[in-house]
Design a protein around this motif. Structure first.
Motif, PDB file in Angstrom:
ATOM      1  N   ALA A   1      -3.482 -21.074  12.667  1.00  0.00           N
ATOM      2  CA  ALA A   1      -4.514 -21.274  11.647  1.00  0.00           C
ATOM      3  C   ALA A   1      -5.338 -20.008  11.413  1.00  0.00           C
ATOM      4  O   ALA A   1      -5.674 -19.683  10.286  1.00  0.00           O
ATOM      5  N   GLY A   2      -5.653 -19.282  12.468  1.00  0.00           N
ATOM      6  CA  GLY A   2      -6.520 -18.116  12.311  1.00  0.00           C
ATOM      7  C   GLY A   2      -5.913 -16.830  12.801  1.00  0.00           C
ATOM      8  O   GLY A   2      -6.606 -15.831  12.949  1.00  0.00           O
ATOM      9  N   GLY A   3      -4.620 -16.829  13.042  1.00  0.00           N
ATOM     10  CA  GLY A   3      -3.981 -15.644  13.579  1.00  0.00           C
ATOM     11  C   GLY A   3      -3.446 -14.733  12.491  1.00  0.00           C
ATOM     12  O   GLY A   3      -3.634 -14.958  11.306  1.00  0.00           O
ATOM     13  N   CYS A   4      -2.786 -13.681  12.935  1.00  0.00           N
ATOM     14  CA  CYS A   4      -2.160 -12.766  11.989  1.00  0.00           C
ATOM     15  C   CYS A   4      -0.815 -12.319  12.555  1.00  0.00           C
ATOM     16  O   CYS A   4      -0.508 -12.550  13.721  1.00  0.00           O
ATOM     17  N   GLU A   5      -0.050 -11.685  11.709  1.00  0.00           N
ATOM     18  CA  GLU A   5       1.247 -11.161  12.119  1.00  0.00           C
ATOM     19  C   GLU A   5       1.247  -9.647  11.952  1.00  0.00           C
ATOM     20  O   GLU A   5       0.742  -9.119  10.959  1.00  0.00           O
ATOM     21  N   ILE A   6       1.818  -8.962  12.920  1.00  0.00           N
ATOM     22  CA  ILE A   6       2.031  -7.521  12.847  1.00  0.00           C
ATOM     23  C   ILE A   6       3.538  -7.324  12.694  1.00  0.00           C
ATOM     24  O   ILE A   6       4.324  -7.822  13.512  1.00  0.00           O
ATOM     25  N   LEU A   7       3.936  -6.616  11.634  1.00  0.00           N
ATOM     26  CA  LEU A   7       5.351  -6.450  11.306  1.00  0.00           C
ATOM     27  C   LEU A   7       5.798  -5.018  11.530  1.00  0.00           C
ATOM     28  O   LEU A   7       5.099  -4.076  11.156  1.00  0.00           O
ATOM     29  N   LYS A   8       6.963  -4.853  12.124  1.00  0.00           N
ATOM     30  CA  LYS A   8       7.605  -3.549  12.206  1.00  0.00           C
ATOM     31  C   LYS A   8       8.679  -3.531  11.131  1.00  0.00           C
ATOM     32  O   LYS A   8       9.500  -4.452  11.057  1.00  0.00           O
ATOM     33  N   LEU A   9       8.663  -2.492  10.291  1.00  0.00           N
ATOM     34  CA  LEU A   9       9.511  -2.435   9.108  1.00  0.00           C
ATOM     35  C   LEU A   9      10.366  -1.170   9.096  1.00  0.00           C
ATOM     36  O   LEU A   9       9.903  -0.101   9.491  1.00  0.00           O
ATOM     37  N   ARG A  10      11.588  -1.319   8.605  1.00  0.00           N
ATOM     38  CA  ARG A  10      12.485  -0.168   8.387  1.00  0.00           C
ATOM     39  C   ARG A  10      12.872  -0.147   6.915  1.00  0.00           C
ATOM     40  O   ARG A  10      13.151  -1.185   6.319  1.00  0.00           O
ATOM     41  N   PRO A  11      12.895   1.062   6.315  1.00  0.00           N
ATOM     42  CA  PRO A  11      13.214   1.149   4.891  1.00  0.00           C
ATOM     43  C   PRO A  11      14.703   0.999   4.634  1.00  0.00           C
ATOM     44  O   PRO A  11      15.538   1.385   5.459  1.00  0.00           O
ATOM     45  N   LEU A  12      15.039   0.453   3.475  1.00  0.00           N
ATOM     46  CA  LEU A  12      16.433   0.402   3.038  1.00  0.00           C
ATOM     47  C   LEU A  12      16.729   1.529   2.056  1.00  0.00           C
ATOM     48  O   LEU A  12      17.864   1.686   1.622  1.00  0.00           O
ATOM     49  N   ASP A  13      15.724   2.331   1.715  1.00  0.00           N
ATOM     50  CA  ASP A  13      15.874   3.457   0.804  1.00  0.00           C
ATOM     51  C   ASP A  13      16.396   4.664   1.586  1.00  0.00           C
ATOM     52  O   ASP A  13      15.746   5.133   2.522  1.00  0.00           O
ATOM     53  N   GLU A  14      17.536   5.184   1.201  1.00  0.00           N
ATOM     54  CA  GLU A  14      18.152   6.311   1.905  1.00  0.00           C
ATOM     55  C   GLU A  14      17.411   7.622   1.674  1.00  0.00           C
ATOM     56  O   GLU A  14      17.712   8.619   2.327  1.00  0.00           O
TER      57      GLU A  14
ATOM     58  N   ASP B   1       0.806  -1.222   0.000  1.00  0.00           N
ATOM     59  CA  ASP B   1       0.000   0.000   0.000  1.00  0.00           C
ATOM     60  C   ASP B   1       0.841   1.276   0.000  1.00  0.00           C
ATOM     61  O   ASP B   1       0.330   2.355   0.249  1.00  0.00           O
ATOM     62  N   VAL B   2       2.141   1.164  -0.296  1.00  0.00           N
ATOM     63  CA  VAL B   2       3.024   2.320  -0.394  1.00  0.00           C
ATOM     64  C   VAL B   2       3.427   2.474  -1.851  1.00  0.00           C
ATOM     65  O   VAL B   2       3.842   1.498  -2.481  1.00  0.00           O
ATOM     66  N   PRO B   3       3.293   3.682  -2.407  1.00  0.00           N
ATOM     67  CA  PRO B   3       3.648   3.868  -3.818  1.00  0.00           C
ATOM     68  C   PRO B   3       5.123   3.555  -4.076  1.00  0.00           C
ATOM     69  O   PRO B   3       5.982   3.809  -3.230  1.00  0.00           O
ATOM     70  N   GLY B   4       5.410   3.045  -5.264  1.00  0.00           N
ATOM     71  CA  GLY B   4       6.794   2.721  -5.627  1.00  0.00           C
ATOM     72  C   GLY B   4       7.214   1.384  -5.057  1.00  0.00           C
ATOM     73  O   GLY B   4       6.467   0.713  -4.350  1.00  0.00           O
ATOM     74  N   ARG B   5       8.406   0.992  -5.375  1.00  0.00           N
ATOM     75  CA  ARG B   5       8.934  -0.297  -4.908  1.00  0.00           C
ATOM     76  C   ARG B   5      10.065  -0.035  -3.926  1.00  0.00           C
ATOM     77  O   ARG B   5      11.234  -0.248  -4.228  1.00  0.00           O
ATOM     78  N   VAL B   6       9.743   0.462  -2.755  1.00  0.00           N
ATOM     79  CA  VAL B   6      10.718   0.683  -1.700  1.00  0.00           C
ATOM     80  C   VAL B   6      10.953  -0.636  -0.986  1.00  0.00           C
ATOM     81  O   VAL B   6      10.007  -1.327  -0.607  1.00  0.00           O
ATOM     82  N   LEU B   7      12.212  -0.990  -0.811  1.00  0.00           N
ATOM     83  CA  LEU B   7      12.567  -2.221  -0.116  1.00  0.00           C
ATOM     84  C   LEU B   7      12.586  -1.957   1.383  1.00  0.00           C
ATOM     85  O   LEU B   7      13.170  -0.965   1.852  1.00  0.00           O
ATOM     86  N   TRP B   8      11.929  -2.840   2.141  1.00  0.00           N
ATOM     87  CA  TRP B   8      11.832  -2.719   3.604  1.00  0.00           C
ATOM     88  C   TRP B   8      12.389  -3.982   4.232  1.00  0.00           C
ATOM     89  O   TRP B   8      12.313  -5.064   3.666  1.00  0.00           O
ATOM     90  N   ARG B   9      12.901  -3.841   5.455  1.00  0.00           N
ATOM     91  CA  ARG B   9      13.393  -4.988   6.221  1.00  0.00           C
ATOM     92  C   ARG B   9      12.530  -5.170   7.458  1.00  0.00           C
ATOM     93  O   ARG B   9      12.244  -4.199   8.174  1.00  0.00           O
ATOM     94  N   VAL B  10      12.108  -6.389   7.704  1.00  0.00           N
ATOM     95  CA  VAL B  10      11.324  -6.701   8.899  1.00  0.00           C
ATOM     96  C   VAL B  10      12.266  -6.668  10.105  1.00  0.00           C
ATOM     97  O   VAL B  10      13.283  -7.353  10.126  1.00  0.00           O
ATOM     98  N   THR B  11      11.926  -5.838  11.097  1.00  0.00           N
ATOM     99  CA  THR B  11      12.759  -5.758  12.300  1.00  0.00           C
ATOM    100  C   THR B  11      12.130  -6.465  13.496  1.00  0.00           C
ATOM    101  O   THR B  11      12.849  -6.910  14.381  1.00  0.00           O
ATOM    102  N   GLU B  12      10.789  -6.543  13.506  1.00  0.00           N
ATOM    103  CA  GLU B  12      10.093  -7.237  14.598  1.00  0.00           C
ATOM    104  C   GLU B  12       8.824  -7.887  14.054  1.00  0.00           C
ATOM    105  O   GLU B  12       8.199  -7.356  13.144  1.00  0.00           O
ATOM    106  N   VAL B  13       8.448  -9.012  14.648  1.00  0.00           N
ATOM    107  CA  VAL B  13       7.217  -9.710  14.267  1.00  0.00           C
ATOM    108  C   VAL B  13       6.448 -10.032  15.539  1.00  0.00           C
ATOM    109  O   VAL B  13       7.005 -10.577  16.488  1.00  0.00           O
ATOM    110  N   GLU B  14       5.167  -9.670  15.544  1.00  0.00           N
ATOM    111  CA  GLU B  14       4.300 -10.053  16.652  1.00  0.00           C
ATOM    112  C   GLU B  14       3.192 -10.922  16.079  1.00  0.00           C
ATOM    113  O   GLU B  14       2.525 -10.534  15.121  1.00  0.00           O
TER     114      GLU B  14
END
Length: 72
Positions: A31-44, A12-25
């Motif tokens: 089977a019915g859960g979800c993951e919440i991801l904390k992301l940091r960009p690699l684009d300077e 849902d972010v315009p362009g193809r910015v590469l992100w790295r997952v730093t945390e996963v909750e």
């Protein structure tokens, strides 16, 4: 399932910015859960300290990178 150290594109972010997952909750069971991801960009071009929080369904995994932080 995502892990810290995975590389992703945020769908849902315009362009193809590469992100790295730093945390996963994980919420709920596998089977019915979800993951919440904390992301940091690699684009300077983004301001230092930029962090996004997104559900696992809002990202697309990027293959071909080493995942050095992924547990064995």
């Amino acid at each position: 399932m995502y892990h810290a150290g995975d590389y992703v594109y945020v769908t849902d972010v315009p362009g193809r910015v590469l992100w790295r997952v730093t945390e996963v909750e994980r919420l709920g069971n596998t089977a019915g859960g979800c993951e919440i991801l904390k992301l940091r960009p690699l684009d300077e071009l983004l301001p230092p300290g930029t962090v996004l929080v997104r559900p696992g369904g809002a990202v697309e995994r990027v293959e071909g990178f080493d995942h050095v932080d992924r547990p064995a």
